[in-house]
Design an enzyme around this catalytic site. Sequence first.
Site, PDB file in Angstrom:
ATOM      1  N   GLU A 164       7.070 -47.656 -23.740  1.00 34.54           N
ATOM      2  CA  GLU A 164       5.709 -47.176 -23.516  1.00 34.54           C
ATOM      3  C   GLU A 164       4.677 -48.109 -24.151  1.00 34.54           C
ATOM      4  OE1 GLU A 164       6.478 -42.392 -23.111  1.00 34.54           O
ATOM      5  OE2 GLU A 164       5.670 -43.087 -25.020  1.00 34.54           O
ATOM      6  N   PHE A 211      -5.169 -23.122 -19.259  1.00 32.62           N
ATOM      7  CA  PHE A 211      -3.749 -23.432 -19.105  1.00 32.62           C
ATOM      8  C   PHE A 211      -2.850 -22.491 -19.911  1.00 32.62           C
ATOM      9  CE2 PHE A 211      -6.165 -27.132 -17.951  1.00 32.62           C
ATOM     10  CZ  PHE A 211      -5.567 -27.532 -16.772  1.00 32.62           C
ATOM     11  N   LYS A 241       9.923 -44.226 -35.153  1.00 34.48           N
ATOM     12  CA  LYS A 241       8.876 -45.016 -34.502  1.00 34.48           C
ATOM     13  C   LYS A 241       8.447 -46.214 -35.333  1.00 34.48           C
ATOM     14  CE  LYS A 241       7.083 -41.252 -31.691  1.00 34.48           C
ATOM     15  NZ  LYS A 241       5.840 -40.753 -31.100  1.00 34.48           N
ATOM     16  N   GLU A 257       6.017 -46.891 -28.119  1.00 26.71           N
ATOM     17  CA  GLU A 257       7.347 -46.440 -28.537  1.00 26.71           C
ATOM     18  C   GLU A 257       8.331 -46.630 -27.387  1.00 26.71           C
ATOM     19  OE1 GLU A 257       8.092 -42.281 -28.981  1.00 26.71           O
ATOM     20  OE2 GLU A 257       6.780 -41.705 -27.355  1.00 26.71           O
ATOM     21  N   ASN A 309      11.417 -44.652 -25.357  1.00 26.01           N
ATOM     22  CA  ASN A 309      12.159 -43.414 -25.137  1.00 26.01           C
ATOM     23  C   ASN A 309      13.549 -43.759 -24.636  1.00 26.01           C
ATOM     24  OD1 ASN A 309      10.118 -41.628 -25.901  1.00 26.01           O
ATOM     25  ND2 ASN A 309       9.150 -41.805 -23.901  1.00 26.01           N
ATOM     26  N   GLU A 314      -2.226 -45.099 -37.064  1.00 32.46           N
ATOM     27  CA  GLU A 314      -2.545 -46.162 -36.103  1.00 32.46           C
ATOM     28  C   GLU A 314      -4.026 -46.144 -35.814  1.00 32.46           C
ATOM     29  OE1 GLU A 314      -0.354 -45.426 -32.523  1.00 32.46           O
ATOM     30  OE2 GLU A 314       1.383 -46.546 -33.220  1.00 32.46           O
TER      31      GLU A 314
HETATM   32  P1  ADP Z   1       4.881 -38.580 -28.299  1.00 33.37           P
HETATM   33  O1  ADP Z   1       6.139 -39.343 -28.556  1.00 33.37           O
HETATM   34  O2  ADP Z   1       4.684 -37.422 -29.222  1.00 33.37           O
HETATM   35  O3  ADP Z   1       4.673 -38.241 -26.848  1.00 33.37           O
HETATM   36  P2  ADP Z   1       3.308 -41.036 -28.196  1.00 33.37           P
HETATM   37  O4  ADP Z   1       3.303 -41.971 -29.342  1.00 33.37           O
HETATM   38  O5  ADP Z   1       4.145 -41.401 -27.009  1.00 33.37           O
HETATM   39  O6  ADP Z   1       3.692 -39.575 -28.716  1.00 33.37           O
HETATM   40  O7  ADP Z   1       1.813 -40.804 -27.702  1.00 33.37           O
HETATM   41  C1  ADP Z   1       1.507 -39.875 -26.690  1.00 33.37           C
HETATM   42  C2  ADP Z   1       0.116 -40.108 -26.152  1.00 33.37           C
HETATM   43  O8  ADP Z   1      -0.864 -40.052 -27.197  1.00 33.37           O
HETATM   44  C3  ADP Z   1      -0.120 -41.466 -25.521  1.00 33.37           C
HETATM   45  O9  ADP Z   1       0.275 -41.495 -24.196  1.00 33.37           O
HETATM   46  C4  ADP Z   1      -1.628 -41.613 -25.669  1.00 33.37           C
HETATM   47  O10 ADP Z   1      -2.292 -40.837 -24.708  1.00 33.37           O
HETATM   48  C5  ADP Z   1      -1.901 -40.989 -27.007  1.00 33.37           C
HETATM   49  N1  ADP Z   1      -1.878 -41.992 -28.102  1.00 33.37           N
HETATM   50  C6  ADP Z   1      -0.890 -42.198 -28.991  1.00 33.37           C
HETATM   51  N2  ADP Z   1      -1.196 -43.182 -29.862  1.00 33.37           N
HETATM   52  C7  ADP Z   1      -2.421 -43.635 -29.534  1.00 33.37           C
HETATM   53  C8  ADP Z   1      -3.310 -44.643 -30.069  1.00 33.37           C
HETATM   54  N3  ADP Z   1      -2.984 -45.378 -31.126  1.00 33.37           N
HETATM   55  N4  ADP Z   1      -4.486 -44.825 -29.446  1.00 33.37           N
HETATM   56  C9  ADP Z   1      -4.847 -44.064 -28.375  1.00 33.37           C
HETATM   57  N5  ADP Z   1      -4.068 -43.111 -27.837  1.00 33.37           N
HETATM   58  C10 ADP Z   1      -2.863 -42.863 -28.405  1.00 33.37           C
END
Ligand code: ADP
Length: 439
Positions: A275, A348, A116, A288, A290, A200
């Site tokens: 995303e 859940f 990432k 990121e 996918n 972040e």
């Molecule tokens: P993964 O690859 O584990 O699914 P992601 O980086 O795609 O992780 O993040 C998944 C979710 O987490 C996002 O859709 C969002 O809801 C939340 N998220 C991730 N990073 C942030 C951020 N910097 N600020 C707010 N929400 C975040």
Amino acid sequence: MFDKILIANRGEIALRVVRAAREMGIATVAVHSTADADAMHVRMADESVCIGPPSSTDSYLSVPAIIAACEITGAEAIHPGYGFLSENANFVQIVEDHGIKFIGPTAEHINLMGDKITAKETMKNLGVPCVPGSDGGVPTLAEAHRVSDEMGFPVIVKATAGGGGRGMKLARTKTDLDLAFQSARSESKAAFGNDEVYIEKYLTLPRHIEIQVMADSHGNVVYLNERECSLQRRHQKVIEEAPSPFLDEKTRKKMGEQAVALARAVDYESAGTVEFIVDPQRNFYFLEMNTRLQVEHPVTEMTTGVDLVELMIRVAAGEKLPIAQKDVGINGWAIESRVYAEDPFRNFLPSTGRLVRYQPPLEDAHVRVDTGVFPGYEITPFYDSMISKLICYGETRGEAVLRMRRALEEYRLMGVKTNIPFHQHMMDSHRFLTGNFHT
Ligand code: ADP
């Protein structure tokens, strides 16, 4: 075009690929664990090979067994579905080394985007805004404090190798940071064998909106608009829709073009999803990429009329994309509810057991049920507890919601608890109906 392909997956997604292949006149090979000997994907494929015992580590994740199944059956290509080995660059390299075509991006792309930090670096260099954060990995707690103090709380600690919401911990204040840092590291080490984390800024009131891209090996790339995936539980999507009730035409175009720019910059091939986190002012930040087909791909298919699996197979076979950007429109609205075997009234809690009764809603041009289950099917703790994906289409968002309510109502299930009552609650929720929500 291929004569025969192997599907290195199970459940609804394996069936989904079998169906696309069959329509294209391509023979299919299913692989399965001993627990899945009479699974639907096995019954529907032309051939099947047992690749090991129930535990996924010894079957669906067994690279030698899958390669052997390909060689025994003479399959020319592998579609990985999602999950399992779909984003495992090492697997893809081995597939390529055996002269088998991987229906997806190259090992190099998966490596590049799977890390990432590197992915964010690539985006930054293209001038695409990224979520503010540390420049690279954060090795020590002291460094974590320095970075977070500078950025301001809340912050989110994330695994460099992360996925599926694992290795991701929120620190609302400075006092949370020690625990968040340590637990993100140990969770990541356990899940991905790598304890590197980065930090972040945690954006408040964020929406998760992603862009579907599709690229061929001739340099053609299109974006197939967005999917709104803000309805999540524990950072995992539960309801997705296309288009997003929040985007305007201008933001959509900007996000789409930047996603395409990323795909072009790395010479991407196949289906991919970029995303973004979008703030209430519609500022968007790259999160990121996918490098696979997503669970929620049907909402894109329903609103664009494109068959993403078919396109993946075509571009893997070296064909040119049959569509250009100007051919991509948005027709109507689609919503997907992920139906899981879990009890929404008991937080859940996963529910396993035999589906003694299973009668899904009737499928038609506006209702699609992607599933691998059938009456008598056993939901085991070995695999994902998804029962089906219910995708409903309408000319408008309102119509799609009404159809979703009707279809949810039609499910007749006995034997396990499901989250259908939760989905019904969502379809009645004022917040959901107004489209005014965030993650
Ligand atoms: P993964 O690859 O584990 O699914 P992601 O980086 O795609 O992780 O993040 C998944 C979710 O987490 C996002 O859709 C969002 O809801 C939340 N998220 C991730 N990073 C942030 C951020 N910097 N600020 C707010 N929400 C975040």
